[in-house]
Design an enzyme around this catalytic site. Structure first.
Site, PDB file in Angstrom:
ATOM      1  NE  ARG A 159      -3.791   0.094   2.279  1.00 55.00           N
ATOM      2  CZ  ARG A 159      -4.556   0.502   3.282  1.00 55.00           C
ATOM      3  NH1 ARG A 159      -4.537  -0.148   4.448  1.00 55.00           N
ATOM      4  NH2 ARG A 159      -5.329   1.563   3.153  1.00 55.00           N
TER       5      ARG A 159
ATOM      6  CB  CYS B 102      -2.175   3.794   9.521  1.00 55.25           C
ATOM      7  SG  CYS B 102      -3.615   4.296  10.501  1.00 55.25           S
TER       8      CYS B 102
END
Length: 280
Positions: A180, A236
């Protein structure tokens, strides 16, 4: 507390302590009702359930990310309703079954609101069951208390604060998986990539493959490449698993770092932000 972690053995030995409050934080991002259902099917005796969406986050808006921080007064009222007051003797222990991701969110939120006596159950619910800890279905009756928040406003930054930090060379830490971060895969947010200049520190690396936290010396090794006086901004996807890295940072003996609460889900929702889709 001397440590932000407690063992299952410690919890079992202190289960009848009237100053103890146990919080079940189980949650499934793909099935939001699953955690509550699991709680109803069986939980640690005395535990109360707090829901990531309903209790530990504000409703999602156009900006602010997928899990905005809850309104301070709303969270304070909810904490008081389940018997968590401002008495410093009240010890809160949080657990989940997801490598401490959601328990760490509550750990961080309580400390952000000024309550220091909070810990995460090392190993989560599996650790409790491994020592023969029983599960019950009864919802406990707990006398309400008054929680008076003392927010540590310097612990949180928004996207504007991140941009200022970028300009000054401030350290940014991305807590997501490498795929990611590199923009190779994005299963949740509409845009792939990471904030320009951010370094990668995968949140799950703070724990072993069974969900137990690595030792303080191992946590120190995770962060040894950063200056001892560093005060990084950690993010995050939505401000949840970043709290695992914030706890790791604490275990390493570092001064409190900052949380970009909206995280990548907030950053990539702003068309004015330059989007990086790979490592620099």
């Amino acid at each position: 507390m001397s440590s932000p972690l407690v063992s299952a053995e410690w919890l079992q030995a202190n289960l009848d302590d009237p100053t103890l409050r146990i919080i079940d934080c189980r949650f499934n991002l793909m099935r939001p009702q699953q955690g509550r259902e699991q709680y109803q099917q069986g939980h640690v005796p005395g535990a109360v359930y707090l829901d990531l969406d309903a209790d530990l986050s504000a409703p999602k808006g156009d900006r602010g990310g997928r899990h905005p921080l809850p309104a301070i007064e709303a969270l304070a009222a909810r904490l008081g309703a389940i018997g968590i007051g401002s008495d410093p003797a009240t010890l809160v222990v949080a657990y989940d079954d997801s490598f401490s991701a959601f328990a760490s969110r509550l750990w961080w939120l309580l400390r952000y609101l000024g309550h220091e006596q909070v810990a995460v159950l090392d190993g989560g619910l599996a650790a409790w069951q491994a020592i023969g800890g029983k599960l019950v279905t009864e919802t406990p009756t707990i006398a309400p208390a008054i929680f008076r928040p003392r927010p540590q406003s310097a612990w949180v930054v928004d996207s504007a604060g991140v941009k200022v930090a970028q300009a000054s060379g401030h350290i940014l830490i991305d807590s997501r998986e490498g795929e990611r971060y590199r923009g190779e895969r994005e299963p949740i947010d509409p845009v792939a990539g990471h904030i320009p200049g951010a370094q990668l520190a995968v949140w799950k690396e703070a724990l072993d493959d069974r969900g137990y936290w690595r030792s303080p010396s191992e946590q120190q090794q995770r962060w040894q490449h950063l200056p001892t006086d560093a005060n990084p901004i950690i993010y995050c996807g939505s401000g949840v698993t970043a709290c695992v890295n914030l706890l790791s940072w604490e275990l390493a003996g570092r001064s409190p770092a900052q949380l970009y609460a909206g995280s990548w889900s907030d950053w990539c929702s702003d068309p004015e932000n330059a989007i990086a889709t790979g490592a620099e």
